[in-house]
Scaffold this active site. Sequence first.
Site, mmCIF file in Angstrom:
data_model
loop_
_atom_site.group_PDB
_atom_site.id
_atom_site.type_symbol
_atom_site.label_atom_id
_atom_site.label_comp_id
_atom_site.label_asym_id
_atom_site.label_seq_id
_atom_site.Cartn_x
_atom_site.Cartn_y
_atom_site.Cartn_z
ATOM 1 N N ASP A 159 0.827 -1.209 0.000
ATOM 2 C CA ASP A 159 0.000 0.000 0.000
ATOM 3 C C ASP A 159 0.861 1.258 0.000
ATOM 4 O O ASP A 159 2.008 1.236 0.420
ATOM 5 C CB ASP A 159 -0.962 0.024 1.197
ATOM 6 C CG ASP A 159 -0.260 0.044 2.546
ATOM 7 O OD1 ASP A 159 0.713 -0.723 2.728
ATOM 8 O OD2 ASP A 159 -0.665 0.835 3.429
ATOM 9 N N GLU A 171 -0.111 -1.318 5.590
ATOM 10 C CA GLU A 171 0.928 -0.967 6.564
ATOM 11 C C GLU A 171 0.840 0.495 6.951
ATOM 12 O O GLU A 171 1.036 0.864 8.100
ATOM 13 C CB GLU A 171 2.308 -1.273 5.982
ATOM 14 C CG GLU A 171 3.458 -1.196 6.985
ATOM 15 C CD GLU A 171 4.059 0.196 7.141
ATOM 16 O OE1 GLU A 171 4.863 0.376 8.070
ATOM 17 O OE2 GLU A 171 3.731 1.117 6.357
HETATM 18 ZN ZN LIG Z 1 6.663 1.944 4.329
#
Ligand SMILES: [Zn+2]
Length: 362
Positions: free
Chosen positions: A83, A178
Amino acid sequence: MENGFKDELTERLMRYTAIDSQSDELSNKSPSTDQQLDMLNLLKEELLALGVEDVKLTDYGVVLATVPGNISAPAVGFLAHVDTAPQFNASGVKPRLIKGYNGGDITFPDDPELTLSPNEFEYLKEKKGDDIITASGTTLLGADDKAGVSIIMTAINHLLQSSELNHGPIRVAFTPDEEIGRGVKKQLVTDLGVDTAYTFDGGKIGDLEYETFSADKAEVKIKGVSIHPGLAKDKLVNAIHIAAKLISTLPQTTLTPETTEDNEGFIHATDMVGGSSEMTLRFILRDFELAGLKEKGDLLKQVCEVINSSEPRLLTELGIPTPNLFTGMQNIHGPLEWISAQDMEKATHLCLEIIKEFSKEN
Ligand SMILES: [Zn+2]
């Protein structure tokens, strides 16, 4: 081609960054956005095409794969996240390659006001002559963490092409979300099935901490869940509070250097850095016996687990560190994000070096 990772890394990074895979902290879905699945499915297909084994996309949105070992050696894991950060526009990224950077100011085709200057960013000064990749001015680049993905994919590709390199099993995980602190589900630890794993999600060369290789140091990384404070009720998890809890739960009147002597062992907290979204705590563990050293490590892990279970929304990487290795990414989460292909190449060599180190153990 001798050491020829640069072109593959550049090609992969430019291809991956052009795919929108921004995460969204306001979403309740997992992965938080459907775009991340485009990236995850692509990686799944590419891994299958490389010929690795056990390739799967889990129901919690992680692509897992195994490069089977050709000798008996401990397994090692490598992780990166797919992401990109929600803090800045990350749709329609147009990556741009500047070959043999001339050391001057870098301007951007889609925003004439914007300048990336070596006078402002010291590290860029050191990269004269390198191949630099940036976005076009209106988006972030997403080298965070598609550089990590590119490095791992390139290293695996090399391993599979080059039969002379002996290695144990290698596990790979590409994770979602994340950037919004939801990437690592407990199930991943089980599914990954390795004692040691490394994350490629760091910045400049030198960010690697070699001491994390030794058995007597431990690093605990606490990831909070960052939500805009105005929308934070029942959602935000502040990593600073969790760090404070961890420190206060560890023994203080025993097992510290200041309360022990001679050959009594201890757990010594050496430093704590970070902020509300992420805290890193480091410890020195001492004991004269190997068994005693393991006990200290286990105690630290138990304390982490107790805190983890008291905070169900918290995603903590525990005890045994997954050191965060450099990729080269700079000025992340904004339009001035850039990376040097040569830095990524060094990170790829580092990945292969780690694999070689593990192949020496039995
Ligand atoms: Zn990162």
